[in-house]
Design a protein around this motif. Structure first.
Motif, PDB file in Angstrom:
ATOM      1  N   UNK A  60     -16.197 -19.737  21.109  1.00 51.09           N
ATOM      2  CA  UNK A  60     -17.363 -20.292  20.411  1.00 51.09           C
ATOM      3  C   UNK A  60     -17.082 -20.481  18.924  1.00 51.09           C
ATOM      4  N   UNK A  61     -16.406 -19.512  18.348  1.00 54.58           N
ATOM      5  CA  UNK A  61     -16.056 -19.617  16.925  1.00 54.58           C
ATOM      6  C   UNK A  61     -15.127 -20.801  16.709  1.00 54.58           C
ATOM      7  N   UNK A  62     -14.155 -20.969  17.614  1.00 52.41           N
ATOM      8  CA  UNK A  62     -13.243 -22.106  17.520  1.00 52.41           C
ATOM      9  C   UNK A  62     -13.971 -23.434  17.628  1.00 52.41           C
ATOM     10  N   UNK A  66     -14.165 -26.298  14.812  1.00 54.44           N
ATOM     11  CA  UNK A  66     -13.771 -27.678  15.107  1.00 54.44           C
ATOM     12  C   UNK A  66     -14.887 -28.651  14.728  1.00 54.44           C
ATOM     13  N   UNK A  67     -16.130 -28.266  15.023  1.00 49.66           N
ATOM     14  CA  UNK A  67     -17.267 -29.123  14.665  1.00 49.66           C
ATOM     15  C   UNK A  67     -17.387 -29.281  13.154  1.00 49.66           C
ATOM     16  N   UNK A  69     -14.993 -29.007  10.957  1.00 51.17           N
ATOM     17  CA  UNK A  69     -13.875 -29.837  10.489  1.00 51.17           C
ATOM     18  C   UNK A  69     -14.138 -31.306  10.788  1.00 51.17           C
ATOM     19  N   UNK A  70     -14.682 -31.592  11.975  1.00 49.88           N
ATOM     20  CA  UNK A  70     -14.991 -32.985  12.331  1.00 49.88           C
ATOM     21  C   UNK A  70     -16.081 -33.539  11.432  1.00 49.88           C
ATOM     22  N   UNK A  71     -17.095 -32.739  11.139  1.00 50.52           N
ATOM     23  CA  UNK A  71     -18.169 -33.181  10.246  1.00 50.52           C
ATOM     24  C   UNK A  71     -17.627 -33.446   8.840  1.00 50.52           C
ATOM     25  N   UNK A  72     -16.719 -32.608   8.393  1.00 51.48           N
ATOM     26  CA  UNK A  72     -16.107 -32.802   7.072  1.00 51.48           C
ATOM     27  C   UNK A  72     -15.279 -34.085   7.043  1.00 51.48           C
ATOM     28  N   UNK A  73     -14.489 -34.317   8.112  1.00 51.62           N
ATOM     29  CA  UNK A  73     -13.699 -35.553   8.181  1.00 51.62           C
ATOM     30  C   UNK A  73     -14.605 -36.773   8.221  1.00 51.62           C
TER      31      UNK A  73
END
Length: 124
Positions: A60-62, A66-67, A69-73
């Motif tokens: 869940x933490x991973x 990931x979410x 990081x995707x939102x930042x990208x």
């Protein structure tokens, strides 16, 4: 996550303690040996369950990381897109301005693929 790791450490310690007591069975009664063996099996079963819980927490933490990081990208891409659109609009306005300037200040006549430049008349 830390609490689950502490619980795992406690279960591992319980299993090791049971193993230590079961190494010298001569000093203990049969009923005590059975109790220790049962306690060890119970601790090992709990350990597997808690380990699975820790794996789920890490998953869940991973996913959350990931979410993020995707939102930042995505935010970076949107910012870059806005900047590119701004530069494109600015270049488009400049091209239109240059085109209008050419039409206003350079009414040159073309004859036989040659440009004829009219003389400039000075006035006071």
């Amino acid at each position: 996550k830390v609490m689950v790791a502490v619980e795992l450490a406690g279960l591992m310690a319980r299993v090791k303690a049971c193993d230590g007591m079961l190494k010298d069975p001569k000093r203990l009664e049969i009923s005590t040996l059975q109790s220790i063996s049962d306690m060890k099996v119970k601790a090992e079963i709990e350990f597997v369950g808690i380990k699975e819980k820790l794996d789920q927490i890490n998953a869940f933490i991973g996913e959350g990381n990931d979410r993020e990081a995707a939102a930042s990208r995505l935010a970076t891409a949107e910012t870059n897109k806005a900047r590119a659109q701004s530069r494109l609009a600015s270049a488009d306005n400049s091209a239109l301005s240059y085109g209008e300037l050419v039409l206003i200040y350079a009414p040159l006549q073309i004859e036989g693929n040659q440009i004829i430049i009219s003389p400039i008349q000075w006035t006071n």
